[in-house]
Write an enzyme that holds these catalytic residues in place. Sequence first.
Site, mmCIF file in Angstrom:
data_model
loop_
_atom_site.group_PDB
_atom_site.id
_atom_site.type_symbol
_atom_site.label_atom_id
_atom_site.label_comp_id
_atom_site.label_asym_id
_atom_site.label_seq_id
_atom_site.Cartn_x
_atom_site.Cartn_y
_atom_site.Cartn_z
ATOM 1 N N GLU A 50 0.850 -1.193 0.000
ATOM 2 C CA GLU A 50 0.000 0.000 0.000
ATOM 3 C C GLU A 50 0.887 1.246 0.000
ATOM 4 O O GLU A 50 1.952 1.261 0.622
ATOM 5 C CB GLU A 50 -0.858 -0.024 1.269
ATOM 6 C CG GLU A 50 -1.705 1.215 1.507
ATOM 7 C CD GLU A 50 -2.356 1.202 2.886
ATOM 8 O OE1 GLU A 50 -3.502 1.651 2.999
ATOM 9 O OE2 GLU A 50 -1.705 0.728 3.856
ATOM 10 N N ASN A 110 -7.192 6.029 -1.665
ATOM 11 C CA ASN A 110 -6.099 5.093 -1.408
ATOM 12 C C ASN A 110 -6.336 3.927 -2.365
ATOM 13 O O ASN A 110 -7.287 3.159 -2.197
ATOM 14 C CB ASN A 110 -6.141 4.636 0.057
ATOM 15 C CG ASN A 110 -4.905 3.871 0.460
ATOM 16 O OD1 ASN A 110 -4.179 3.348 -0.376
ATOM 17 N ND2 ASN A 110 -4.669 3.782 1.759
ATOM 18 N N LYS A 127 -9.639 1.794 -1.670
ATOM 19 C CA LYS A 127 -9.803 1.270 -0.312
ATOM 20 C C LYS A 127 -11.153 1.659 0.287
ATOM 21 O O LYS A 127 -11.539 2.832 0.284
ATOM 22 C CB LYS A 127 -8.663 1.784 0.562
ATOM 23 C CG LYS A 127 -8.605 1.181 1.965
ATOM 24 C CD LYS A 127 -7.325 1.646 2.638
ATOM 25 C CE LYS A 127 -7.174 1.110 4.050
ATOM 26 N NZ LYS A 127 -5.906 1.560 4.656
ATOM 27 N N GLU A 146 -6.369 8.843 7.592
ATOM 28 C CA GLU A 146 -6.871 8.332 6.307
ATOM 29 C C GLU A 146 -8.269 8.877 6.002
ATOM 30 O O GLU A 146 -8.605 9.123 4.847
ATOM 31 C CB GLU A 146 -6.877 6.802 6.301
ATOM 32 C CG GLU A 146 -5.488 6.200 6.185
ATOM 33 C CD GLU A 146 -5.517 4.738 5.827
ATOM 34 O OE1 GLU A 146 -6.061 4.393 4.767
ATOM 35 O OE2 GLU A 146 -5.004 3.929 6.635
ATOM 36 N N CYS A 172 -4.752 -2.981 3.160
ATOM 37 C CA CYS A 172 -4.489 -2.775 4.582
ATOM 38 C C CYS A 172 -5.665 -3.194 5.475
ATOM 39 O O CYS A 172 -5.915 -4.378 5.663
ATOM 40 C CB CYS A 172 -4.083 -1.333 4.835
ATOM 41 S SG CYS A 172 -3.225 -1.097 6.411
ATOM 42 N N ASN A 197 0.286 -0.897 5.247
ATOM 43 C CA ASN A 197 1.225 -0.140 6.092
ATOM 44 C C ASN A 197 0.612 -0.154 7.484
ATOM 45 O O ASN A 197 -0.378 0.557 7.722
ATOM 46 C CB ASN A 197 1.340 1.310 5.648
ATOM 47 C CG ASN A 197 2.142 1.542 4.375
ATOM 48 O OD1 ASN A 197 2.838 2.526 4.252
ATOM 49 N ND2 ASN A 197 2.025 0.649 3.411
#
Length: 337
Positions: A50, A110, A127, A146, A172, A197
């Site tokens: 990621e 993302n 994501k 995020e 993730c 991550n």
Amino acid sequence: MMHQERSINLAVAQMGPVNLADEKDTVVSRLIEMMDEAKGRSCDFVLYPELALTTFFPRYWVPEITEMDRYFETEMPNKRVAPLFEAARKHGIGFYLGYAELTPEGRRFNTSIIVNKTGSIIAKYRKIHLPGHSEYRQDREFQHLEKRYFQVGDLGFGVSELLGAKVGMGLCNDRRWAETYRVMALQGADLILFGYNTPAMNQNAVEEPHLKMFHNLLSIQAGAYQNSVWVAAAAKSGSEDGHRLIGGSAIIAPTGEVVAKAHTQEDEVITSVIDLSLGDYLKEHIFNFDEHRRPEHYQLIVDRTGRGSPESPPAEFVGAREQIGQVAELAAKDVTK
């Protein structure tokens, strides 16, 4: 029942830290070096982490979101990332790449993509399960923003044809949610790919350090076994400007067993020739969806987001329970006479 063997020589490319001062050209060169190593092992496909092109920038607060635009890609491929696509064409290797996407409309995601052996993008994922928070938190040593810098993905959990397999993607935090795997397994996925991550410290709870790696592996092993799929997960690892990431990149068989795992906190390539038919007996006998799933009893999963009260029991059960109570009451009266 006889099965035709189908296999992929899969490489997972764990990355050591990407610091704030690292130039993107240098990072791309590292990715190419690991692709060269994968080629030397006759691999068909490389999985990168990621946000592979940048540091994990959601740990940093800036007043204006546009100040983070330098970490986002406005097109893919672009001039700086083009050498990676060229290396893939030269080697005849496909790859998965995670990065921050800024759309022409100004939307931020993302994102991850799958690129085939000819260097063409064949699938994109954005994501869905965004962790963290959207506003600055004074009680935190570092942020997890995020929800500030990205929007919730809008492409769903798709499955694409690649190298004779049906392949799905997540990113993730998605790997921790059972629904992620099941949606793709219901589309016939053979292999699910994750880049991640994960910080080594959980600032939301007092937690033993070993639990980070335990929960990482628990999630992907359970997802693999309960859906009879291969799962591969590539991490960034080590200390990014003093902020530690857990690493632990791995390849998991449909049996839930770890067949390969990274052991360093640096750039490291792990590989396995994965037999896509390995989980067929699980699909037939244990997790035979056609025979054993009962979706008519799962509606609460999509109707309710958060935890709530128990649902009311069926009326006939309530009536039966009342009758049992009346019988018990009469029996108790007879005993006391």
